[in-house]
Scaffold this active site. Structure first.
Site, mmCIF file in Angstrom:
data_model
loop_
_atom_site.group_PDB
_atom_site.id
_atom_site.type_symbol
_atom_site.label_atom_id
_atom_site.label_comp_id
_atom_site.label_asym_id
_atom_site.label_seq_id
_atom_site.Cartn_x
_atom_site.Cartn_y
_atom_site.Cartn_z
ATOM 1 N N CYS A 1 62.747 5.374 -51.441
ATOM 2 C CA CYS A 1 62.196 4.881 -52.705
ATOM 3 C C CYS A 1 63.206 4.040 -53.479
ATOM 4 O O CYS A 1 62.822 3.301 -54.394
ATOM 5 C CB CYS A 1 61.737 6.049 -53.566
ATOM 6 S SG CYS A 1 60.347 6.963 -52.862
ATOM 7 N N VAL B 1 61.937 8.763 -29.225
ATOM 8 C CA VAL B 1 61.032 9.523 -28.369
ATOM 9 C C VAL B 1 59.921 8.588 -27.889
ATOM 10 O O VAL B 1 59.255 7.933 -28.690
ATOM 11 C CB VAL B 1 60.438 10.730 -29.120
ATOM 12 C CG1 VAL B 1 59.350 11.401 -28.284
ATOM 13 C CG2 VAL B 1 61.535 11.723 -29.463
ATOM 14 N N ALA C 1 57.949 14.322 -37.227
ATOM 15 C CA ALA C 1 58.176 13.710 -38.537
ATOM 16 C C ALA C 1 58.638 12.269 -38.318
ATOM 17 O O ALA C 1 59.618 11.820 -38.905
ATOM 18 C CB ALA C 1 59.216 14.508 -39.325
ATOM 19 N N ALA D 1 56.497 6.167 -40.321
ATOM 20 C CA ALA D 1 55.640 5.001 -40.117
ATOM 21 C C ALA D 1 56.485 3.740 -40.165
ATOM 22 O O ALA D 1 57.632 3.758 -40.618
ATOM 23 C CB ALA D 1 54.546 4.955 -41.183
ATOM 24 N N GLY E 1 51.663 -2.729 -46.064
ATOM 25 C CA GLY E 1 51.256 -1.391 -45.667
ATOM 26 C C GLY E 1 52.029 -0.916 -44.448
ATOM 27 O O GLY E 1 52.939 -1.610 -43.955
ATOM 28 N N TYR F 1 53.827 20.894 -34.946
ATOM 29 C CA TYR F 1 53.496 20.582 -36.326
ATOM 30 C C TYR F 1 53.750 19.093 -36.570
ATOM 31 O O TYR F 1 54.516 18.448 -35.845
ATOM 32 C CB TYR F 1 54.350 21.408 -37.288
ATOM 33 C CG TYR F 1 54.134 22.904 -37.174
ATOM 34 C CD1 TYR F 1 53.325 23.565 -38.073
ATOM 35 C CD2 TYR F 1 54.747 23.641 -36.157
ATOM 36 C CE1 TYR F 1 53.123 24.939 -37.978
ATOM 37 C CE2 TYR F 1 54.550 24.998 -36.051
ATOM 38 C CZ TYR F 1 53.742 25.643 -36.965
ATOM 39 O OH TYR F 1 53.533 26.994 -36.856
ATOM 40 N N VAL G 1 54.443 16.311 -40.003
ATOM 41 C CA VAL G 1 54.687 16.211 -41.443
ATOM 42 C C VAL G 1 55.034 14.780 -41.812
ATOM 43 O O VAL G 1 55.438 13.979 -40.974
ATOM 44 C CB VAL G 1 55.842 17.139 -41.884
ATOM 45 C CG1 VAL G 1 55.510 18.584 -41.642
ATOM 46 C CG2 VAL G 1 57.136 16.770 -41.161
ATOM 47 N N ASP H 1 54.727 10.815 -43.209
ATOM 48 C CA ASP H 1 53.851 9.648 -43.116
ATOM 49 C C ASP H 1 53.046 9.578 -41.829
ATOM 50 O O ASP H 1 52.066 8.846 -41.760
ATOM 51 C CB ASP H 1 54.677 8.361 -43.243
ATOM 52 C CG ASP H 1 55.223 8.147 -44.638
ATOM 53 O OD1 ASP H 1 54.824 8.913 -45.546
ATOM 54 O OD2 ASP H 1 56.040 7.228 -44.832
#
Length: 313
Positions: A42, A80, A111, A114, A243, A278, A280, A282
């Site tokens: 940010c 990965v 995790a 993006a 985006g 799991y 998490v 974006d």
């Protein structure tokens, strides 16, 4: 318990640190394709505007300091590219050497975040085209501004990131035009509010061109102008803030349930349809707390910590 985490920015490092606080005996490894981890995404636009003065202020932890603090193994520049749910392994590529390695897990946390949308248009690879996703992006843009290479810039995308970049470029004396194909900037906001922001930008010499589509970026070796659906605009730089898309290509055709936008569907506990995996941040499509419907909310939020509170882990 061997826990593998794909991605090391905000969500990945928070999960890793929390896991080690819960149990120091957990064997936790982070695989991340970038050189940096735990950086202040940010804050990137504000580094461009010199509001954040030093590069070091963007980096919350280095791989070495994070490992020393938490006991987590951190492998950077490691992307990965494939996962095998049956064998509970992932295959990763060392971006420095191109060497492939296989990593096993008992539990996997995705995790992977993006990446910025890169439009399929002419000139998108010209010198002078920038994004705003990593520290290198903001460092490169600020260096070009400080070197006097950018006097006029076009920011494509009138969302939060685009407007923050526009503001900070303007503070550095750059003439800025913001393009957005929607009727107003800040899509999703009330039109009356968006119009107020557009007027405020104009008062600060930032032109907002809405209902305007970017068609091409023109120049010989570097950016010279952009072609829109209305007219051409001269500029020295183009910042694409159109985006993001989830980094989940390695999860395609693995049996994990993906949404149409290729985000990974998770339940209220951030668990995928595989109880050992799991997702998490974006890259995940979370469960709305009120409607229980799947919702993509690619912004920082406290849900990333729910993954480490489950008895399964």
């Amino acid at each position: 318990m061997k826990i593998l985490i794909i991605g090391g920015v905000a969500a990945g490092t928070k999960v890793a640190a929390k896991l080690k606080r819960e149990n120091r005996d957990y064997d936790v490894t982070i695989l991340t394709k970038s050189k940096d981890i735990s950086y202040a995404g940010c804050g990137l636009p504000y580094y461009v505007g010199n509001v954040i003065e030093q590069r070091e202020q963007l980096i919350v932890n280095t791989p070495a300091s994070f490992s020393a603090l938490t006991g987590v193994t951190v492998l950077t520049e490691t992307e990965v590219i494939k996962m095998n749910r049956d064998q509970k392994t992932v295959e990763a590529k060392n971006l420095a050497t191109s060497e492939l390695s296989t990593y096993s897990y008992d539990k996997l946390v995705i995790a992977s975040g993006a990446s910025p949308i890169k439009p399929a248009i002419e000139g998108v690879n010209l010198d002078g085209v920038y994004y705003m996703r990593t520290p290198e992006d903001s460092i490169g843009l600020r260096e070009a501004v400080e070197a006097g290479k950018i006097k006029r810039a076009v920011v494509v995308g009138g969302g939060f990131i685009g407007l923050e970049v526009a503001e900070n470029l303007s503070l550095q004396g750059v003439r800025v035009t913001v393009l957005d194909m929607a009727d107003h900037i800040l899509p999703g906001f009330d039109p009356e509010f968006a119009e107020y922001v557009e007027d405020h930008l104009a008062d600060h010499s930032i032109m907002a061109m809405t209902d305007t589509r970017l068609e091409a970026i023109l120049g010989e070796e570097k950016v010279e102008k952009v072609q829109t659906g209305k007219r051409a605009i001269k500029c020295d730089a183009v910042i694409l803030a159109m985006g993001i898309r989830a980094n989940t290509s390695f999860a395609v055709n693995t049996g994990l349930e993906l949404m149409k936008n290729q985000t990974i569907k998770v339940n209220e506990f951030l668990m995928t349809n595989d109880p050992d995996i799991y997702a998490v941040g974006d890259c995940a499509c979370v469960s709305n707390a009120l409607t229980k419907e799947s919702t993509w909310s690619p912004m920082a939020h406290p849900l990333i910590l729910k993954v480490v509170l489950l008895p399964e882990i």
